[in-house]
Design an enzyme around this catalytic site. Structure first.
Site, PDB file in Angstrom:
ATOM      1  N   CYS A   1      53.560 -39.937  70.115  1.00 49.00           N
ATOM      2  CA  CYS A   1      53.642 -41.100  71.010  1.00 49.00           C
ATOM      3  C   CYS A   1      54.974 -41.129  71.744  1.00 49.00           C
ATOM      4  CB  CYS A   1      53.420 -42.399  70.240  1.00 49.00           C
ATOM      5  SG  CYS A   1      54.585 -42.640  68.889  1.00 49.00           S
TER       6      CYS A   1
ATOM      7  N   CYS B   1      51.646 -44.383  60.020  1.00 43.32           N
ATOM      8  CA  CYS B   1      52.293 -43.422  60.932  1.00 43.32           C
ATOM      9  C   CYS B   1      52.806 -42.231  60.140  1.00 43.32           C
ATOM     10  CB  CYS B   1      53.444 -44.128  61.659  1.00 43.32           C
ATOM     11  SG  CYS B   1      54.475 -43.022  62.629  1.00 43.32           S
TER      12      CYS B   1
ATOM     13  N   CYS C   1      47.703 -41.248  70.281  1.00 44.16           N
ATOM     14  CA  CYS C   1      47.645 -41.355  68.827  1.00 44.16           C
ATOM     15  C   CYS C   1      46.203 -41.518  68.356  1.00 44.16           C
ATOM     16  CB  CYS C   1      48.499 -42.526  68.348  1.00 44.16           C
ATOM     17  SG  CYS C   1      48.557 -42.647  66.552  1.00 44.16           S
TER      18      CYS C   1
ATOM     19  N   CYS D   1      60.767  -3.739  82.045  1.00 40.72           N
ATOM     20  CA  CYS D   1      59.857  -3.967  83.164  1.00 40.72           C
ATOM     21  C   CYS D   1      58.416  -3.710  82.726  1.00 40.72           C
ATOM     22  CB  CYS D   1      60.235  -3.046  84.330  1.00 40.72           C
ATOM     23  SG  CYS D   1      59.412  -3.503  85.826  1.00 40.72           S
TER      24      CYS D   1
ATOM     25  N   CYS E   1      51.415 -48.979  79.538  1.00 35.82           N
ATOM     26  CA  CYS E   1      50.561 -47.934  80.104  1.00 35.82           C
ATOM     27  C   CYS E   1      49.524 -47.483  79.083  1.00 35.82           C
ATOM     28  CB  CYS E   1      51.390 -46.743  80.576  1.00 35.82           C
ATOM     29  SG  CYS E   1      52.176 -45.850  79.234  1.00 35.82           S
TER      30      CYS E   1
ATOM     31  N   THR F   1      60.614  -9.961  81.477  1.00 38.90           N
ATOM     32  CA  THR F   1      59.446 -10.802  81.797  1.00 38.90           C
ATOM     33  C   THR F   1      58.272 -10.546  80.854  1.00 38.90           C
ATOM     34  OG1 THR F   1      58.805  -9.151  83.413  1.00 38.90           O
ATOM     35  CG2 THR F   1      60.047 -11.027  84.220  1.00 38.90           C
TER      36      THR F   1
ATOM     37  N   CYS G   1      50.635 -44.111  74.708  1.00 41.29           N
ATOM     38  CA  CYS G   1      50.920 -43.827  73.299  1.00 41.29           C
ATOM     39  C   CYS G   1      49.678 -44.113  72.468  1.00 41.29           C
ATOM     40  CB  CYS G   1      52.104 -44.649  72.795  1.00 41.29           C
ATOM     41  SG  CYS G   1      51.874 -46.430  72.973  1.00 41.29           S
TER      42      CYS G   1
HETATM   43  C1  FMN Z   1      60.943 -10.495  91.334  1.00 39.90           C
HETATM   44  C2  FMN Z   1      61.621 -10.074  90.074  1.00 39.90           C
HETATM   45  C3  FMN Z   1      62.142  -8.795  89.954  1.00 39.90           C
HETATM   46  C4  FMN Z   1      62.781  -8.375  88.809  1.00 39.90           C
HETATM   47  N1  FMN Z   1      63.313  -7.147  88.762  1.00 39.90           N
HETATM   48  C5  FMN Z   1      63.994  -6.750  87.643  1.00 39.90           C
HETATM   49  C6  FMN Z   1      64.664  -5.495  87.602  1.00 39.90           C
HETATM   50  O1  FMN Z   1      64.678  -4.727  88.554  1.00 39.90           O
HETATM   51  N2  FMN Z   1      65.322  -5.157  86.481  1.00 39.90           N
HETATM   52  C7  FMN Z   1      65.373  -5.970  85.379  1.00 39.90           C
HETATM   53  O2  FMN Z   1      66.005  -5.619  84.380  1.00 39.90           O
HETATM   54  N3  FMN Z   1      64.748  -7.176  85.391  1.00 39.90           N
HETATM   55  C8  FMN Z   1      64.080  -7.581  86.500  1.00 39.90           C
HETATM   56  N4  FMN Z   1      63.500  -8.824  86.530  1.00 39.90           N
HETATM   57  C9  FMN Z   1      63.584  -9.683  85.340  1.00 39.90           C
HETATM   58  C10 FMN Z   1      64.800 -10.624  85.411  1.00 39.90           C
HETATM   59  O3  FMN Z   1      66.022  -9.914  85.383  1.00 39.90           O
HETATM   60  C11 FMN Z   1      64.821 -11.613  84.216  1.00 39.90           C
HETATM   61  O4  FMN Z   1      64.879 -10.873  83.019  1.00 39.90           O
HETATM   62  C12 FMN Z   1      63.594 -12.508  84.174  1.00 39.90           C
HETATM   63  O5  FMN Z   1      63.263 -12.919  85.477  1.00 39.90           O
HETATM   64  C13 FMN Z   1      63.800 -13.742  83.277  1.00 39.90           C
HETATM   65  O6  FMN Z   1      64.814 -14.597  83.751  1.00 39.90           O
HETATM   66  P1  FMN Z   1      64.493 -15.978  84.564  1.00 39.90           P
HETATM   67  O7  FMN Z   1      63.566 -16.777  83.724  1.00 39.90           O
HETATM   68  O8  FMN Z   1      65.851 -16.592  84.784  1.00 39.90           O
HETATM   69  O9  FMN Z   1      63.859 -15.574  85.855  1.00 39.90           O
HETATM   70  C14 FMN Z   1      62.875  -9.265  87.694  1.00 39.90           C
HETATM   71  C15 FMN Z   1      62.370 -10.556  87.805  1.00 39.90           C
HETATM   72  C16 FMN Z   1      61.745 -10.979  88.975  1.00 39.90           C
HETATM   73  C17 FMN Z   1      61.234 -12.405  89.072  1.00 39.90           C
END
Ligand code: FMN
Ligand code: SF4
Ligand code: SF4
Lengths: 439, 447
Positions: A384, A378, A352, A135, A345, A201, A348
């Site tokens: 393209c 090319c 290019c 996180c 269109c 994320t 390409c």
């Molecule tokens: C709103 C939200 C809350 C999340 N909360 C958690 C969490 O509590 N624990 C966790 O491990 N990952 C959490 N994630 C990450 C997701 O588990 C996942 O790893 C991430 O969204 C990528 O997958 P996706 O592209 O399918 O969304 C959260 C993601 C989102 C969008």
């Protein structure tokens, strides 16, 4: 008959499709509904210390009218108490014995605290534990989540606290906000985890409201970085999964995550070494129902290709991954336009002409422009064919006979053997010998 | 008939009857599918009388899961190809698409559905459904139109022994005979019959129940009977001159166009169609496309009151069909063959409870329109005699009475669906009836 069942480090499920720990796995109600729809497993929304979420916590990234190409969030772990969650996990597991329930955990870096929560998680009858070291916001400021995931030594130490008492498989969820993803993966292995999940994320700011100049999402005039997910992160996630999968020092099961929306996305993760795949954003967009197409699509693909088990395809594309120095410089493709499909269109041409190597000519014909590739010029860059809006109109055709190979590494070695220096001139000589013209 | 319209070249016929809605290419289907918003509990699905999960099948097109897409469609509708081509989508699914409200063009759901089913049939129908083991019970289905086929497919998968009795030599009912060739060809309907046969349904053609085999014998031999018998003869105009050569019924005419060489179907130079429903429009445009020089629709009420859909009306206008509204036929004039039609002007009265205004003749306004052919398209009679011969089955307003949830008639062993219970609606309504009746039968035989 196709069998989609998997075993991910000891966690078994009837299909590889799991829900990632996130809002869709927040409650027993949702997880039961997900199982009903066909999901093979769920990673329960992360259990942690008391927290509160803010209102306005998501921001969508739209591209060209396409909603939710990416999703940014500043949500924390579950805001429901640990006790309620544990009770619901236990009940859900009883109702769905054949599906995988994995409990996601994140607590402060104290051995006793981890021992305590791990024991409670095991008592629910869950099939596994996932350690959320990913996180990127909120929790990291409190010394948890990415703060742990970004330092391999912490990652190893805390994982050991878990594995030393856990009787069920432990997966470590990795943050992508690092320079080399192999390091935390190795730390997880050193701490005797059964596998890793990735990616969590990516640090992001999703946009700014140009009328109010507020960061999106805005919480009463304030904002900050969040975590980015959804279709836009898939290429990054695929790369990271492949890096962990090809690491000879790692060699454990992987749960692939990041931008998976369809069975095709999932299949790509599996071909790059994932055993299970996890989905969050796509379900937040369209609901649990998407799993029906995922299961059918994967099953149909497997039977059309003659596969019956995922073991037969897992990691099948990994052997191709190699360093640039080992790619054949004498492999040659050129673009060919199927004039019967062309809609004139001229995309390409302009791509290019301005963005590549100026090898498409426009010749007026019957009131429109005919696009003609000058094959000799090319370079086979693919541009393209990538921009052409008509499927199968521009194809890239191989023109070398496939008999000669010379990689950059070979070439450097050749020069060295011949006592020649690598200069633009000596390189031009090599190119000339193989009919390669650079302009 | 005299004054037969001159024959066209085969090429010209093909051109006139070419498909109104040609198939999608792969790329076009993909592009159209990705426009769909994938609505949840979508209005398009609710507007479909068979409740096909439309957003789901479209989503599956966009992921190249065409088999899964076919499964989603077929499990709700066993005559999905006919429906894709013949449904009035503008007033059903496509009319309900949320994109209309957004100000965009609605998703071309009918064409996408056709894309999926065409693909499925081209792949020779790989099995998508598993049959329950045989339960030893048997059901007779009378009529192989959309209602009968749907009922058969559903029952066969539930484990019943199903036999379909079809009076014609070629199965499919109105799906085969009654749909204009520029919407759909006969071969498509026959493929749907083939699909149902793959579930083990026995289709006996050329067997006219009541003549070749007594209803009572079926009734005794089977555990239940489903009536998917449709309607009977075209309704008579009941005017003088109706017996003249050159007066035909719309259904006979449409059937001829569908089954005979176009060059051998006789059509007059000047053709009048009586009535302004969708069948009337079909007959009018087909007459025009066969080479008639002047085609007119004669209708005793006003344009707002006609039952033809707007898009059908538009098609007819594009084909140059002339509409005489508030005009009623009084008699067909001619010696041996049609020479003209005497009409009288009408005046609209007050709307009735359904909003339809009755029309009244204006005395002294008679006039004669010279025509060479008259096509009657004012509806069909019910199969009165046949139905009267089945004990217990009740008939109300020319329609077989059923219980709406079970499709059971007054005779507990006899079920019914399709045109014979609704007086003549769309293919898709019959498809739904057949399916629901199958569940009615299943419940009845398991209690
Ligand atoms: C709103 C939200 C809350 C999340 N909360 C958690 C969490 O509590 N624990 C966790 O491990 N990952 C959490 N994630 C990450 C997701 O588990 C996942 O790893 C991430 O969204 C990528 O997958 P996706 O592209 O399918 O969304 C959260 C993601 C989102 C969008
Ligand atoms: S259009 Fe309406 S129903 Fe659809 S997503 Fe937006 S708010 Fe919801
Ligand atoms: S209403 Fe339109 S956009 Fe929505 S699911 Fe149906 S076809 Fe797609």
């Amino acid at each position: 008959m196709v069998d989609l069942s998997i075993n991910c480090g000891g966690i078994k499920s009837p299909n590889p499709f799991w829900l990632a720990s996130a809002p869709p796995t927040n409650s027993a109600y949702q997880n039961c509904k997900a199982f009903e729809a066909g999901w093979g497993g769920v990673v329960w929304k992360t259990l942690s210390h008391p927290i509160m979420n803010v209102s306005s916590r998501l921001g969508g990234f739209d591209y060209s009218g396409q909603k939710l190409a990416g999703l940014n969030n500043i949500e924390l772990t579950t805001d429901r108490s640990v006790d309620i969650n544990l009770k619901e996990i236990k009940e859900t597991k009883k109702l769905w014995p054949d599906r995988a329930i994995i409990v996601s955990l994140m607590v402060e870096s104290k051995r006793e605290t981890w021992h305590d929560i791990v024991k409670k998680a095991i008592d629910t009858g869950a099939d596994g534990i996932e350690l959320n070291y990913g996180c990127p916001h909120g929790m990291s400021e409190r010394g948890m989540g990415a703060a742990v995931g970004q330092v391999p030594e912490y990652c190893q130490m805390i994982t050991e606290w878990v594995t030393e008492i856990s009787t069920i498989p432990v997966l470590v969820k990795l943050t992508p906000n690092v320079t080399n993803i192999q390091m935390p993966a190795r730390a997880a292995k050193a701490a005797k985890a059964q596998g890793v999940s990735l990616i969590n994320t990516i640090n992001s700011i999703v946009g700014i409201d140009l009328d109010t100049l507020q960061i999106i999402p805005s919480v009463a005039g304030k904002g900050g970085h969040g975590g980015f997910a959804g279709p836009a992160v898939k290429p990054i996630a695929l790369h990271m999964v492949s890096q962990v999968a090809i690491d000879p020092e790692f060699n454990l099961p992987i749960s692939g995550i990041g931008g998976i929306s369809t069975w095709k996305d999932a299949l790509e993760f599996i071909l790059l070494g994932a055993t299970s795949v996890q989905v969050c954003t796509a379900v937040m967009h369209h609901g649990f129902r998407i799993v029906e197409d995922m299961i059918e699509g994967l099953t149909n693909w497997m039977s059309s290709k003659g596969y019956s088990k995922l073991d037969q395809i897992r990691g099948k594309s990994l052997p191709q991954i190699d360093s640039f120095g080992n790619l054949n410089l004498l492999f040659k493709t050129v673009a060919r336009i199927d004039q019967s499909k062309c809609i004139h269109c001229n995309l390409c041409y302009i791509a290019c002409e301005d963005g590549a190597h100026q090898c498409i000519d426009l010749t007026p014909e019957n009131g429109h422009n005919k696009t003609v590739i000058r094959e000799k010029d090319c370079v086979g860059c693919n541009l393209c064919s990538i921009v052409c809006p008509v499927p199968e109109c521009i194809s890239m055709v191989r023109t070398d006979d496939g008999t000669s190979e010379k990689t950059w590494n070979n070439l450097v070695q050749d020069f060295r053997n011949d006592g020649k220096e690598l200069t633009w001139e000596s390189l031009a000589e090599f190119q000339k010998g193989h009919g390669i013209e650079i302009h | 008939m005299e004054n037969i319209a001159s024959k066209l070249t085969q090429e010209q016929y093909e051109k006139n009857f070419k498909e109104l809605h040609p198939p999608f290419s792969y790329g076009a289907a993909l592009a159209e599918a990705s426009r769909c918003l994938y609505c949840y509990d979508s209005p398009c699905m609710k507007a479909c009388p068979t409740h096909i999960d439309i957003s789901q099948f479209i989503k599956k097109i966009s992921t190249d899961n065409l088999l899964g897409s076919a499964k989603t469609i077929l499990k709700s509708n066993w005559v999905a190809l006919t429906c894709a081509k013949a449904c009035p989508v503008a007033v059903l699914c496509e009319g309900a698409c949320v994109l209309n409200e957004k100000g965009d063009k609605p998703i071309e759901i009918g064409r996408l559905q056709r894309y999926v089913i065409d693909n499925y049939f081209a792949k020779e129908m790989p099995p998508l459904f598993t049959k329950k083991p045989s339960n030893g019970k048997s059901v007779a289905i009378i009529g192989s139109g959309p209602a009968g086929l749907s009922c058969s497919a559903e029952l066969a998968l539930l484990g019943y022994n199903v036999t379909v009795f079809e009076s014609s030599d070629i199965p499919g009912g109105l799906n085969t005979w009654g749909i204009a060739p520029y919407k759909m060809r006969k071969e498509d309907a026959l493929k749907e019959v083939e699909l149902v046969k793959t579930f083990g349904v026995n289709v006996k053609t050329g067997v006219n129940v009541g003549i070749d085999i007594l209803f009572n014998d079926l009734y005794k031999a089977f555990d239940a009977v489903f009536l998917g018998i449709g309607l009977g003869e075209s309704r008579a105009l009941s005017v003088n001159g109706e017996e003249l050569s050159g007066v035909v019924s719309a259904l006979d005419f449409i059937e001829q166009v569908k089954t005979e060489e176009w060059s051998s179907v006789a059509v007059g130079k000047r053709v009048a169609i009586i009535g302004a429903g969708n069948t009337s429009i079909d007959a009018a445009t087909e007459a025009k496309r066969l080479g008639a020089e002047e085609v007119m629709v004669i209708y005793r009420r006003s344009s707002q009151d006609m039952s033809a859909y707007n898009f059908e009306f538009d098609l007819a206008k594009k084909d140059g069909i002339i509409f005489h509204f508030l005009t009623a036929p009084k008699k067909i004039v001619g010696k041996n063959f049609v020479e003209g039609i005497e009409c009288i002007r009408m005046e609209p009265g007050e709307p009735d409870s359904k909003g339809k205004r009755r029309a009244f003749p204006v005395p002294g306004t008679e006039f004669v329109i010279p025509v060479d052919m008259v096509i009657k398209a004012i509806g069909q009679e019910a199969q009165n005699e046949f139905i009267a011969s089945i004990p217990g089955v009740k008939f109300v307003n020319g329609m077989v009475e059923i219980k709406p949830d079970t499709y059971q008639t007054g005779n507990p062993k006899v079920f019914a669906g399709g045109d014979c219970i609704n007086g003549g609606k769309e293919v898709v309504n019959a498809a739904y009836d057949g399916k629901m009746a199958a569940h009615g039968i299943n419940n009845f035989l398991n209690n």
